[in-house]
Write an enzyme that holds these catalytic residues in place. Structure first.
Site, PDB file in Angstrom:
ATOM      1  CE  LYS A  13      -0.805  66.096   2.993  1.00  0.00           C
ATOM      2  NZ  LYS A  13      -0.668  67.239   2.116  1.00  0.00           N
ATOM      3  NE  ARG A  88      -5.780  73.001   0.883  1.00  0.00           N
ATOM      4  CZ  ARG A  88      -4.952  72.368   1.692  1.00  0.00           C
ATOM      5  NH1 ARG A  88      -5.299  71.233   2.249  1.00  0.00           N
ATOM      6  NH2 ARG A  88      -3.778  72.880   1.954  1.00  0.00           N
ATOM      7  NE  ARG A 127       3.088  67.818  16.090  1.00  0.00           N
ATOM      8  CZ  ARG A 127       2.745  68.154  14.847  1.00  0.00           C
ATOM      9  NH1 ARG A 127       3.315  67.565  13.818  1.00  0.00           N
ATOM     10  NH2 ARG A 127       1.810  69.058  14.642  1.00  0.00           N
ATOM     11  NE  ARG A 154       2.428  72.914  16.556  1.00  0.00           N
ATOM     12  CZ  ARG A 154       2.457  72.721  15.251  1.00  0.00           C
ATOM     13  NH1 ARG A 154       3.594  72.845  14.592  1.00  0.00           N
ATOM     14  NH2 ARG A 154       1.387  72.377  14.586  1.00  0.00           N
ATOM     15  NE  ARG A 165      -4.310  70.630  12.264  1.00  0.00           N
ATOM     16  CZ  ARG A 165      -3.352  70.401  13.180  1.00  0.00           C
ATOM     17  NH1 ARG A 165      -3.425  70.965  14.373  1.00  0.00           N
ATOM     18  NH2 ARG A 165      -2.346  69.625  12.903  1.00  0.00           N
TER      19      ARG A 165
END
Ligand SMILES: [Zn+2]
Length: 208
Positions: A13, A88, A127, A154, A165
């Site tokens: 997004k 949210r 990633r 990471r 998440r």
């Protein structure tokens, strides 16, 4: 065009928001960034927010809505805005609607960049970042294509953390998505395509 932007972490997004900002000069209002800036600048709302943050509490909805409505007084929002990171929950959406209707600036769309969670898990866990220059690549990059530096993953891109998440995101935003669907404001776009193709669909679906 007044837009609320929705989408899971890793759905892309941010990329779509950047394209809208560039082409239509709509300000991208990230409540997280605004909160940090208000605290740093020590504005009255920033001080209020800081007192909650220092106590380890969540910043209450009315403080965030206060920040957003304050931000909407700026001239650069006259043509519209892209609100990111808030609301949210559906309760926050109801409160935001009430404030926006007082300002006579109701939402035109809740834009959802929709990507299947398995696809996001794949995207985020592959990633890799460069230790030297911060370049973001994928597991396919043995070394950094920009500077030759070492690539690493990471901590929060490991699979368990990514899944957690996404779970948190889905639990809190599923009712929010239903809310906007009920208001006939939801515009859901399949985000599992090339970013330019997704963007063309975004523009068409928003009537831009
Ligand atoms: Zn590098």
């Amino acid at each position: 065009m007044n837009i609320v932007l929705l989408g899971a972490p890793g759905a892309g997004k941010g990329t779509q928001a950047a394209k809208l900002v560039e082409e239509y000069e709509l300000p991208h209002i990230s409540t997280g960034d605004m909160l940090r800036a208000a605290v740093k600048e020590g504005t009255p709302l920033g001080k209020k927010a800081k007192s909650f943050m220092d106590a380890g509490d969540l910043v209450p909805d009315d403080v965030i809505i206060g920040l957003v409505t304050e931000r909407l007084q700026s001239k650069d929002t006259e043509k519209g805005f892209i609100l990111d990171g808030f609301p949210r929950t559906s309760a926050q959406a109801v409160a935001l609607d009430a404030e926006l209707s007082k300002l006579e600036r109701p939402l035109d769309a809740a834009l959802l960049i929709d990507v299947d969670s398995e696809v996001i898990v794949g995207r985020l866990t592959s990633r890799r970042m460069c230790k030297d220059c911060g370049y973001i690549g994928t597991a396919a990059d043995a070394t950094c294509p920009k500077c030759g530096g070492e690539m690493y993953q990471r901590d929060d891109d490991n699979e368990a953390t990514v899944r957690n998440r996404l779970d948190v995101y889905e639990k809190s935003t599923a009712p929010l998505i239903d809310y906007y669907r009920g208001c006939d404001l939801l515009v859901a776009i399949d985000g599992d395509r090339d970013p330019d193709v997704v963007y063309a669909d975004v523009k068409k679906s928003l009537g831009l």
